[in-house]
Design an enzyme around this catalytic site. Structure first.
Site, mmCIF file in Angstrom:
data_model
loop_
_atom_site.group_PDB
_atom_site.id
_atom_site.type_symbol
_atom_site.label_atom_id
_atom_site.label_comp_id
_atom_site.label_asym_id
_atom_site.label_seq_id
_atom_site.Cartn_x
_atom_site.Cartn_y
_atom_site.Cartn_z
ATOM 1 N N THR A 177 12.852 -10.166 3.335
ATOM 2 C CA THR A 177 12.579 -8.871 2.591
ATOM 3 C C THR A 177 13.704 -8.755 1.405
ATOM 4 O O THR A 177 13.674 -7.779 0.642
ATOM 5 C CB THR A 177 12.934 -7.614 3.401
ATOM 6 O OG1 THR A 177 14.282 -7.843 4.154
ATOM 7 C CG2 THR A 177 11.858 -7.634 4.573
ATOM 8 N N LYS A 178 14.708 -9.827 1.477
ATOM 9 C CA LYS A 178 15.633 -9.847 0.162
ATOM 10 C C LYS A 178 15.761 -11.264 -0.289
ATOM 11 O O LYS A 178 15.266 -12.203 0.234
ATOM 12 C CB LYS A 178 17.041 -9.630 1.018
ATOM 13 C CG LYS A 178 17.328 -8.065 1.408
ATOM 14 C CD LYS A 178 18.525 -8.001 2.002
ATOM 15 C CE LYS A 178 18.611 -6.408 2.763
ATOM 16 N NZ LYS A 178 20.125 -6.341 3.138
ATOM 17 N N LYS A 190 22.473 -21.419 6.798
ATOM 18 C CA LYS A 190 23.109 -22.517 6.439
ATOM 19 C C LYS A 190 22.766 -22.528 4.738
ATOM 20 O O LYS A 190 21.902 -21.887 4.221
ATOM 21 C CB LYS A 190 22.404 -23.845 7.087
ATOM 22 C CG LYS A 190 22.702 -24.123 8.390
ATOM 23 C CD LYS A 190 22.441 -25.422 8.612
ATOM 24 C CE LYS A 190 22.615 -25.617 10.173
ATOM 25 N NZ LYS A 190 22.118 -27.086 10.727
ATOM 26 N N HIS A 197 0.822 -1.313 0.098
ATOM 27 C CA HIS A 197 -0.043 0.020 -0.039
ATOM 28 C C HIS A 197 0.892 1.228 0.026
ATOM 29 O O HIS A 197 2.050 1.338 0.677
ATOM 30 C CB HIS A 197 -1.001 0.051 1.228
ATOM 31 C CG HIS A 197 -1.888 -1.127 1.030
ATOM 32 N ND1 HIS A 197 -3.097 -0.610 0.399
ATOM 33 C CD2 HIS A 197 -2.150 -2.382 1.690
ATOM 34 C CE1 HIS A 197 -4.022 -1.695 0.379
ATOM 35 N NE2 HIS A 197 -3.278 -2.709 1.387
#
Length: 205
Positions: free
Chosen positions: A174-175, A192, A122
């Site tokens: 987020t990545k 890992k 949003h």
């Protein structure tokens, strides 16, 4: 020019079409759209099971495909209102997931409960307007083949999760996540990676 293109290019027709598709203050398409229109536009593979209490907020003007031998458990929400939603073969989506397009989930992916995979955000630039009324942005999420997403994980817009990777329970991703990688935490960090020479998962760092 197709009918859908004509409607999208004309604001008056677009408003009429919206009223036909949705009741006032609803984001779920009307029952007749779900039952009698969507089946002509959306693709569903053989032996796929979408449980009775799954919620399908799907519109015919956006793509929705789900492959064969896949499962969508009860109380999971699938939404293609702002972007295409593609689910592969032999995919298992656990109970109470939220999947909002644009999203591609490749073959043999498994999710646990309460996972959120949302390809939209949003807007929040204008503080004079409530955020719910600001324009949304979208960025496709791709969940790679054979991956496992743990309970209560959140995958944010634009992220690509590599194949045969693990997102630990409660993680906020987020990545991008590389292939054969385990991540955990908020924000998620690499724990890992699989070493193909040793045949083992090895700690990173």
């Amino acid at each position: 020019m197709t009918l859908i293109t004509t409607i999208k290019s004309n604001s008056a027709l677009k408003n009429v079409a919206h009223r036909m598709l949705f009741a006032k203050n609803e984001i779920r398409p009307r029952w007749w759209v779900r039952k009698f229109v969507n089946p002509f536009y959306h693709q569903r593979g053989k032996n796929t099971k979408i449980f009775k209490y799954a919620r399908l907020d799907l519109i015919p003007s956006k793509a929705f495909t789900i492959g064969h031998d896949s499962v969508v458990e009860d109380f999971t929400l699938l939404n293609n209102g702002l972007g295409a939603l593609h689910i592969g073969n032999h995919v298992f989506l656990g109970a109470s997931n939220v999947v909002i397009g644009p999203v591609t989930i490749e073959d043999h992916v498994m999710t646990a409960q309460n996972v959120v995979i949302s390809g939209l955000n949003h807007g929040f630039d204008n503080v004079q307007t409530a955020f719910r009324y600001q324009p949304c942005t979208t960025n496709e999420i791709i969940i790679g083949e054979g991956s496992w997403i743990g309970a209560n994980a959140v995958i944010t817009a634009g992220v690509r999760v590599g194949k045969f990777s693990v997102i630990a329970a409660g993680s906020v991703v987020t990545k991008n996540v590389d292939d054969y990688t385990i991540v955990a935490g908020n924000p998620a960090k690499v724990l890992k990676q699989f070493n193909h020479k040793s045949g083992e998962w090895e700690k990173v760092g």
